[in-house]
Design a protein around this motif. Structure first.
Motif, PDB file in Angstrom:
ATOM      1  N   ALA A 106       1.151  -1.209   0.177  1.00  0.00           N
ATOM      2  CA  ALA A 106       0.030  -0.087   0.038  1.00  0.00           C
ATOM      3  C   ALA A 106       0.757   0.842   0.009  1.00  0.00           C
ATOM      4  CB  ALA A 106      -1.082   0.185   1.017  1.00  0.00           C
ATOM      5  N   GLU A 107       1.944   1.051   0.747  1.00  0.00           N
ATOM      6  CA  GLU A 107       2.779   2.323   1.083  1.00  0.00           C
ATOM      7  C   GLU A 107       3.708   2.682  -0.465  1.00  0.00           C
ATOM      8  OE1 GLU A 107       4.357   2.622   5.400  1.00  0.00           O
ATOM      9  OE2 GLU A 107       5.662   2.464   4.514  1.00  0.00           O
ATOM     10  N   GLN A 108       3.467   1.374  -1.512  1.00  0.00           N
ATOM     11  CA  GLN A 108       4.142   2.113  -2.568  1.00  0.00           C
ATOM     12  C   GLN A 108       3.648   2.439  -3.396  1.00  0.00           C
ATOM     13  OE1 GLN A 108       7.630   1.219  -3.401  1.00  0.00           O
ATOM     14  NE2 GLN A 108       8.525   0.383  -1.543  1.00  0.00           N
ATOM     15  N   GLU A 109       2.458   1.968  -3.269  1.00  0.00           N
ATOM     16  CA  GLU A 109       1.112   2.675  -4.270  1.00  0.00           C
ATOM     17  C   GLU A 109       1.221   4.022  -3.881  1.00  0.00           C
ATOM     18  OE1 GLU A 109      -2.695   0.761  -4.986  1.00  0.00           O
ATOM     19  OE2 GLU A 109      -1.699  -1.083  -5.509  1.00  0.00           O
ATOM     20  N   ALA A 110       1.250   4.408  -3.027  1.00  0.00           N
ATOM     21  CA  ALA A 110       1.001   5.428  -2.772  1.00  0.00           C
ATOM     22  C   ALA A 110       1.514   6.195  -2.616  1.00  0.00           C
ATOM     23  CB  ALA A 110       0.536   5.700  -1.258  1.00  0.00           C
ATOM     24  N   ALA A 111       3.202   6.392  -2.632  1.00  0.00           N
ATOM     25  CA  ALA A 111       4.053   6.494  -2.594  1.00  0.00           C
ATOM     26  C   ALA A 111       4.691   6.352  -4.572  1.00  0.00           C
ATOM     27  CB  ALA A 111       5.749   6.042  -2.341  1.00  0.00           C
ATOM     28  N   GLU A 112       3.953   5.540  -5.388  1.00  0.00           N
ATOM     29  CA  GLU A 112       3.982   5.917  -6.896  1.00  0.00           C
ATOM     30  C   GLU A 112       3.222   6.901  -7.047  1.00  0.00           C
ATOM     31  OE1 GLU A 112       2.921   3.630 -10.895  1.00  0.00           O
ATOM     32  OE2 GLU A 112       3.018   2.516  -8.991  1.00  0.00           O
ATOM     33  N   ALA A 113       1.768   7.506  -6.948  1.00  0.00           N
ATOM     34  CA  ALA A 113       0.943   7.937  -6.872  1.00  0.00           C
ATOM     35  C   ALA A 113       1.752   9.753  -6.923  1.00  0.00           C
ATOM     36  CB  ALA A 113      -0.424   7.733  -6.646  1.00  0.00           C
ATOM     37  N   GLY A 114       2.321   9.681  -5.600  1.00  0.00           N
ATOM     38  CA  GLY A 114       3.084  10.656  -5.204  1.00  0.00           C
ATOM     39  C   GLY A 114       4.654  11.429  -6.141  1.00  0.00           C
ATOM     40  N   TRP A 115       5.161  10.628  -6.564  1.00  0.00           N
ATOM     41  CA  TRP A 115       5.790  10.601  -7.483  1.00  0.00           C
ATOM     42  C   TRP A 115       5.081  11.037  -8.799  1.00  0.00           C
ATOM     43  CZ3 TRP A 115       7.536   8.793 -12.210  1.00  0.00           C
ATOM     44  CH2 TRP A 115       8.509   9.304 -12.276  1.00  0.00           C
ATOM     45  N   ARG A 116       4.587  10.578  -8.801  1.00  0.00           N
ATOM     46  CA  ARG A 116       3.985  10.954 -10.370  1.00  0.00           C
ATOM     47  C   ARG A 116       2.993  11.989 -10.300  1.00  0.00           C
ATOM     48  NH1 ARG A 116       4.493   7.518 -13.897  1.00  0.00           N
ATOM     49  NH2 ARG A 116       4.948   4.958 -13.293  1.00  0.00           N
ATOM     50  N   LEU A 117       2.644  12.135  -9.537  1.00  0.00           N
ATOM     51  CA  LEU A 117       2.113  13.461  -8.871  1.00  0.00           C
ATOM     52  C   LEU A 117       2.760  14.906  -8.835  1.00  0.00           C
ATOM     53  CD1 LEU A 117      -0.495  15.354  -8.337  1.00  0.00           C
ATOM     54  CD2 LEU A 117       0.110  15.481  -6.492  1.00  0.00           C
ATOM     55  N   LEU A 118       3.814  14.932  -8.093  1.00  0.00           N
ATOM     56  CA  LEU A 118       5.705  16.491  -8.271  1.00  0.00           C
ATOM     57  C   LEU A 118       5.994  16.312  -9.570  1.00  0.00           C
ATOM     58  CD1 LEU A 118       5.871  14.929  -4.274  1.00  0.00           C
ATOM     59  CD2 LEU A 118       4.446  16.980  -5.147  1.00  0.00           C
ATOM     60  N   THR A 119       6.238  15.117 -10.149  1.00  0.00           N
ATOM     61  CA  THR A 119       6.439  14.685 -11.157  1.00  0.00           C
ATOM     62  C   THR A 119       6.339  16.057 -12.417  1.00  0.00           C
ATOM     63  OG1 THR A 119       6.162  13.099 -11.640  1.00  0.00           O
ATOM     64  CG2 THR A 119       8.526  13.075 -10.504  1.00  0.00           C
ATOM     65  N   ALA A 120       4.954  14.951 -12.484  1.00  0.00           N
ATOM     66  CA  ALA A 120       4.264  16.567 -13.633  1.00  0.00           C
ATOM     67  C   ALA A 120       4.268  17.742 -13.011  1.00  0.00           C
ATOM     68  CB  ALA A 120       2.895  15.632 -13.708  1.00  0.00           C
ATOM     69  N   ARG A 121       3.792  18.170 -12.162  1.00  0.00           N
ATOM     70  CA  ARG A 121       3.756  19.246 -11.036  1.00  0.00           C
ATOM     71  C   ARG A 121       5.218  20.293 -11.449  1.00  0.00           C
ATOM     72  NH1 ARG A 121       1.231  19.342  -5.152  1.00  0.00           N
ATOM     73  NH2 ARG A 121      -0.899  19.131  -5.437  1.00  0.00           N
ATOM     74  N   ALA A 122       6.453  19.423 -11.319  1.00  0.00           N
ATOM     75  CA  ALA A 122       7.972  20.073 -11.431  1.00  0.00           C
ATOM     76  C   ALA A 122       7.787  20.208 -13.116  1.00  0.00           C
ATOM     77  CB  ALA A 122       8.880  18.920 -10.874  1.00  0.00           C
ATOM     78  N   ALA A 123       7.645  19.346 -13.871  1.00  0.00           N
ATOM     79  CA  ALA A 123       7.324  19.277 -15.237  1.00  0.00           C
ATOM     80  C   ALA A 123       6.829  20.278 -16.146  1.00  0.00           C
ATOM     81  CB  ALA A 123       6.802  18.451 -15.701  1.00  0.00           C
ATOM     82  N   LYS A 124       5.294  20.673 -15.197  1.00  0.00           N
ATOM     83  CA  LYS A 124       4.713  22.019 -15.369  1.00  0.00           C
ATOM     84  C   LYS A 124       5.510  23.054 -15.421  1.00  0.00           C
ATOM     85  CE  LYS A 124      -0.086  19.797 -15.366  1.00  0.00           C
ATOM     86  NZ  LYS A 124      -1.464  19.752 -14.969  1.00  0.00           N
ATOM     87  N   VAL A 125       6.214  23.106 -13.862  1.00  0.00           N
ATOM     88  CA  VAL A 125       6.632  24.836 -13.782  1.00  0.00           C
ATOM     89  C   VAL A 125       8.023  25.167 -14.757  1.00  0.00           C
ATOM     90  CG1 VAL A 125       8.209  25.232 -12.191  1.00  0.00           C
ATOM     91  CG2 VAL A 125       6.099  23.867 -11.633  1.00  0.00           C
ATOM     92  N   VAL A 126       9.055  23.624 -15.532  1.00  0.00           N
ATOM     93  CA  VAL A 126       9.843  24.017 -15.870  1.00  0.00           C
ATOM     94  C   VAL A 126       8.695  24.698 -17.710  1.00  0.00           C
ATOM     95  CG1 VAL A 126      11.738  22.556 -17.464  1.00  0.00           C
ATOM     96  CG2 VAL A 126      11.607  22.220 -14.887  1.00  0.00           C
ATOM     97  N   ASP A 127       8.388  23.724 -17.924  1.00  0.00           N
ATOM     98  CA  ASP A 127       7.333  24.031 -19.353  1.00  0.00           C
ATOM     99  C   ASP A 127       7.231  26.258 -19.381  1.00  0.00           C
ATOM    100  OD1 ASP A 127       8.151  21.607 -20.291  1.00  0.00           O
ATOM    101  OD2 ASP A 127       5.897  21.374 -19.863  1.00  0.00           O
ATOM    102  N   ALA A 128       6.712  26.640 -17.637  1.00  0.00           N
ATOM    103  CA  ALA A 128       5.957  26.881 -17.643  1.00  0.00           C
ATOM    104  C   ALA A 128       7.210  28.449 -18.406  1.00  0.00           C
ATOM    105  CB  ALA A 128       5.229  27.841 -16.777  1.00  0.00           C
TER     106      ALA A 128
END
Length: 243
Positions: free
Chosen positions: A215-237
């Motif tokens: 369960a923790e691994q799944e939560a961590a994966e979801a968190g990793w994807r969210l935060l890396t997507a946010r970081a990518a948007k910042v870079v694009d902007a």
């Protein structure tokens, strides 16, 4: 339930040969169905065989494609794709949940979507292809199903572990270490765990599993994807901001 012959057609398209019809039916027969229908053969022996074929094909691929990785890293990379959750995900490529034969109890409790049942079916179908057509077609099926996951696993970084990868992202962004809150429900022999990954007080991902670790691994994966997507948007902007 969809006809097994339809799945056989799909497998023929992937590996170039048809499976033995009786063997494929067995690969899709869960033990719960067997127990309710006179004890007809179920898929656990084929699952055992398919697990070994899967392991050899994936290990051989990793060994050849990553000549500079040490044994420990290869083992972690293999574990990232040869596990129940990953196999349940690739089961959707073949829509295996639509073909599996389940007992009434499993059917009523959503067995067609259970990761453990789907993962076992994937391995059993691999075993079926191996017996029906040989190692070459079985390897073709493994590559068809798992190569995308093997490529995706490269994004996990040096640890090949979602919790470590999430911690690397939060550290790089100076967000502080992630925390995990875990709850569980169900009887002791059949618990379901729900984990929440929390960064700076925000729930960035949730996950469920039969163990706290999963369960923790799944939560961590979801968190990793969210935060890396946010970081990518910042870079694009950034270029637009400078302009």
């Amino acid at each position: 339930m969809r006809p097994v012959a339809e799945l056989n057609d799909r497998l023929q398209t992937i590996v170039g040969q048809r499976c033995d019809a009786a063997l494929l039916l067995r690969a899709l027969t869960h033990r719960s169905y067997s127990y309710e229908n006179g004890g007809q053969p179920h898929n656990e022996r084929l699952e055992f065989l398919g697990d070994s074929v899967l392991g050899v094909v994936v290990t051989d691929t990793l060994y050849r494609d990553n000549p500079d990785l040490p044994e420990g890293q290869l083992a972690k990379l293999r574990a990232a794709v040869v596990n129940s959750r990953a196999l349940a995900e690739v089961a959707q490529v073949l829509d295996l949940g639509d073909y599996v034969l389940l007992g009434k109890g499993e059917e009523a409790t959503g067995g067609r979507g259970k990761a453990s049942i789907l993962a076992d079916c994937v391995e059993a179908v691999i075993g079926c292809v191996y017996l029906s057509a040989g190692v070459g077609p079985a390897a073709d099926l493994v590559h068809h199903l798992l190569d995308p996951l093997l490529r995706r696993s490269a994004s996990l970084g040096a640890a090949l572990d979602w919790k470590t990868s999430l911690q690397e992202v939060t550290s790089a962004g100076e967000m502080g270490p992630p925390e995990y809150r875990v709850e569980h429900e169900g009887p002791d022999h059949d618990k379901t765990f729900t984990a929440r990954a929390i960064v700076n007080g925000e729930v960035v991902g949730t996950g469920t599993g039969r163990s706290k670790k999963r369960a923790e691994q799944e939560a961590a994966e979801a968190g990793w994807r969210l935060l890396t997507a946010r970081a990518a948007k910042v870079v694009d902007a950034e270029p637009a901001t400078r302009a």
